[in-house]
Design an enzyme around this catalytic site. Structure first.
Site, PDB file in Angstrom:
ATOM      1  N   LEU A  15      60.120  -2.156  16.833  1.00  0.00           N
ATOM      2  CA  LEU A  15      59.229  -1.157  16.300  1.00  0.00           C
ATOM      3  C   LEU A  15      57.816  -1.706  16.677  1.00  0.00           C
ATOM      4  CD1 LEU A  15      60.603  -0.270  13.014  1.00  0.00           C
ATOM      5  CD2 LEU A  15      60.180   1.136  15.113  1.00  0.00           C
ATOM      6  N   CYS A 381      53.306 -21.510  39.407  1.00  0.00           N
ATOM      7  CA  CYS A 381      54.286 -22.723  39.071  1.00  0.00           C
ATOM      8  C   CYS A 381      55.493 -22.501  40.171  1.00  0.00           C
ATOM      9  CB  CYS A 381      55.059 -22.366  37.638  1.00  0.00           C
ATOM     10  SG  CYS A 381      55.729 -24.036  37.034  1.00  0.00           S
ATOM     11  N   GLU A 405      65.223 -29.287  42.969  1.00  0.00           N
ATOM     12  CA  GLU A 405      65.586 -28.627  41.796  1.00  0.00           C
ATOM     13  C   GLU A 405      66.949 -27.838  42.477  1.00  0.00           C
ATOM     14  OE1 GLU A 405      63.231 -25.808  40.356  1.00  0.00           O
ATOM     15  OE2 GLU A 405      64.474 -24.889  38.849  1.00  0.00           O
ATOM     16  N   ARG A 476      59.550 -28.917  35.435  1.00  0.00           N
ATOM     17  CA  ARG A 476      60.145 -30.296  35.594  1.00  0.00           C
ATOM     18  C   ARG A 476      60.149 -30.776  37.260  1.00  0.00           C
ATOM     19  NH1 ARG A 476      64.664 -27.969  33.031  1.00  0.00           N
ATOM     20  NH2 ARG A 476      64.403 -28.951  30.938  1.00  0.00           N
ATOM     21  N   HIS A 521      50.322 -22.309  34.335  1.00  0.00           N
ATOM     22  CA  HIS A 521      50.449 -20.962  33.922  1.00  0.00           C
ATOM     23  C   HIS A 521      49.110 -20.338  33.436  1.00  0.00           C
ATOM     24  CE1 HIS A 521      54.732 -20.658  34.484  1.00  0.00           C
ATOM     25  NE2 HIS A 521      54.852 -21.813  34.172  1.00  0.00           N
ATOM     26  N   GLU A 523      48.338 -17.222  33.315  1.00  0.00           N
ATOM     27  CA  GLU A 523      48.343 -16.107  32.506  1.00  0.00           C
ATOM     28  C   GLU A 523      48.475 -16.128  30.888  1.00  0.00           C
ATOM     29  OE1 GLU A 523      50.632 -17.428  34.150  1.00  0.00           O
ATOM     30  OE2 GLU A 523      52.960 -17.390  33.494  1.00  0.00           O
TER      31      GLU A 523
END
Ligand code: GLN
Length: 549
Positions: A15, A381, A405, A476, A521, A523
């Site tokens: 909502l 990133c 990674e 990481r 980041h 943002e």
């Protein structure tokens, strides 16, 4: 001691409780008060850090390194108050603390129960730093009646009794559905939802009613009568074109006045809404439009990149343009060479953060396209890591460059030269943090605000207007400094580094109009009334590009 406003929801989820809380925070600030906003989430995850962005939306990281719900992003964007670890809690976190205490023997052999042990833990959370601000706004996630939410509702009920009379109020959000066949707004679901609240001992002081249609006076009176609230405390919340209209819209409907009345604050200080009028004007009167492609993985759900979408809007406001964002699924480039056709026509390309190998070859192609076609590029990133891998493979001649990674995902099989490697240690303040590859997944990344030093004369130093910055991190893996010389030789400047000079924080192409990759980041720190310089600069570059094409 702070006054407390508890915000709950009923009838249906989604909502806009978070937005209502954030807007109310902004309105109280406009009247000269200090505020802090908190979120209590009933789910059993300890924090949203390990939850899928597909399911839960973005993870919002605070300066002090907490991985929190995206509503904390709304809170910060509307109030400018930096959230802390102590502003977000879930049932999982509460239970895990209670169980830890039990194991330690802190309860001296008592039987551990929801009341009082769990509820006390929640009340302790609510009370942290209560002397710091005038108003503490605490939002309970989910809807009233949810099984998981009950301990939170019980705790806020008790909390309001522990405090002196008049120190706490309850604000409840509901929905007034519209029946097209009879042309009526229905109040029954709201009545039921309030009944549900009352049955657990909470009587709302204010009802905020979401509605697609104007609420007639008669219906307002009916809601007030049946739900046991004052008529002026039934506040309408209509759909808005932009979330940034919310403070003005709620003010026009009398929400802040109703809150001050509920606390018996009289005379109420007059609000100064200049900032929000300016925000409104910039949103509604753009002088042009730019098209930005976000090449990412979680593109089906806008909430997965919530802060990026908002920061682009802020960048647009600063440049007086509307930013039209299109989500491009990185996986479609993985196997296709037709990148140019997919990315043609955009005035800028943004590659956001992400985890795992899926879609990364597509992101590398997007970075290559932006570099070769001189299209403005912002890599955040993972988006920075992909830009570095692209540079290594296609410019510096390291054909098998990649990230550890992805090798870890394929059970350690070595397919890539690790230009991006798993971080083993770094410095936080004045101590060393260490990590191993097999560590737990939750809360173990390099998280929160870290400083970086920018290179004099670089594009980023010009954009920021300083050479010392601090930005929030959540990663990481890290670009390996060992490749710096090789990459700088071909023109990729390492223009931002951690203060100890070990961790690359920013890269930029020297011979490109606007190509920047950042390990952090940005943002997360952008506000409508204070757009982040990187987003302001990125949208400006897109605007320049739109004039060229
Ligand atoms: N997966 C990458 C890392 O852990 C990037 C993380 C991100 O984009 N937030 O370093």
């Amino acid at each position: 001691m702070a006054r407390y406003i508890f915000i709950t929801g009923g009838v249906v989820s989604s909502l806009g409780k978070g937005l209502a809380s954030a807007a109310l925070g902004a309105l109280l600030q406009a009247r000269g008060y200090s505020v802090r906003l908190r979120k209590l989430d009933p789910y059993l995850n300890v924090d949203p850090g390990t939850m899928s962005p597909f399911e839960h939306g973005e993870v919002f990281v605070t300066d002090d390194g907490a991985e929190t719900d995206l509503d904390l992003g709304h809170y910060e964007r509307f109030t400018g108050v930096s959230a802390r670890k102590t502003d977000s809690v879930s049932s999982g976190r509460i239970y895990s603390t209670v169980l830890e205490k039990e194991r330690r023997g802190d309860y001296l052999g008592k039987t551990i129960q929801v009341i009082p042990h769990v509820t006390n833990e929640i009340k302790d959370f609510l009370a942290v730093d209560e002397d710091e601000v005038d108003f503490m706004l605490c939002e309970i996630g989910g809807t009233v009646g949810d099984i998981e939410g009950l301990p939170f509702f019980e705790a806020i009920r008790q909390f309001s009794h522990d405090k002196p009379r008049g120190q706490c109020i309850f604000m409840h959000l509901t929905l007034l559905p519209y029946l097209a066949a009879s042309g009526e707004l229905k109040t029954k679901p709201t009545q039921h939802s309030v009944k549900e609240l009352q049955s657990i001992g909470i009587a709302p002081d204010i009802l905020v009613c979401r509605s697609e249609h104007p609420i007639p006076e008669k219906e307002r009176e009916k809601i007030a009568l049946f739900c046991n609230v004052r008529k002026e405390a039934v506040v309408a919340a209509y759909d808005l074109k932009s979330i940034y209209e919310a403070p003005l819209a709620y003010h026009a409907q009398g929400l802040d006045q109703a809150v001050l009345d509920a606390f018996d604050i009289s005379p109420a200080p007059r609000p100064d809404l200049t900032v929000w009028h300016d925000v409104y004007d910039r949103i509604h009167n753009p002088e042009g439009e730019v098209k930005v492609a976000i090449v990412g993985k979680y593109t089906q759900l806008g909430d997965a990149y919530k802060s990026i979408a908002e920061a682009l809007t802020h960048g647009g406001m600063a440049n007086r343009v509307r930013v039209k964002v299109e989500w491009v699924d990185a996986e479609i480039f993985d196997k296709s060479d037709d990148v140019a056709r997919q990315l043609e026509g955009y005035h800028a390309i943004l590659v956001p953060g992400g985890f795992g190998e899926r879609g990364t070859e597509g992101k590398i192609k997007a970075a290559q396209y932006a570099r070769e076609h001189k299209v403005p590029y912002l890599g955040i990133c993972l988006g920075m890591q992909m830009a570095v891998i692209e540079a290594a493979r296609n410019v510096a001649g390291l054909a098998t460059a990649g990230s550890e990674e992805f090798d870890h995902e394929s059970a350690g099989k070595k397919r890539f030269e690790p230009v991006v490697y798993h971080l083993k240690e770094w410095v936080q303040g004045n101590h060393k943090v260490e990590r191993k590859i097999g560590d737990d997944k939750g809360g173990t990344m390099r998280l929160g605000a870290y400083n970086a030093t920018l290179k004099e004369g670089s594009k980023v130093a010009e954009i920021y207007g300083t050479t010392k910055i601090d930005e929030r991190h959540r990663h990481r893996y890290e670009v390996d400094i060992a490749y710096r010389d090789k990459l700088e030789e071909v023109g990729l400047v390492f223009s931002g580094m951690s203060p100890d000079g070990k961790l690359p924080e920013i890269v930029e192409w020297a011979d490109h109009p606007w190509f920047i990759g950042v390990q952090f980041h940005p943002e997360l720190k952008s506000k409508p009334f204070k757009p982040h310089p990187l987003f302001e600069g990125f949208v400006k570059a897109a605007k320049d590009m739109s004039r060229l094409v």
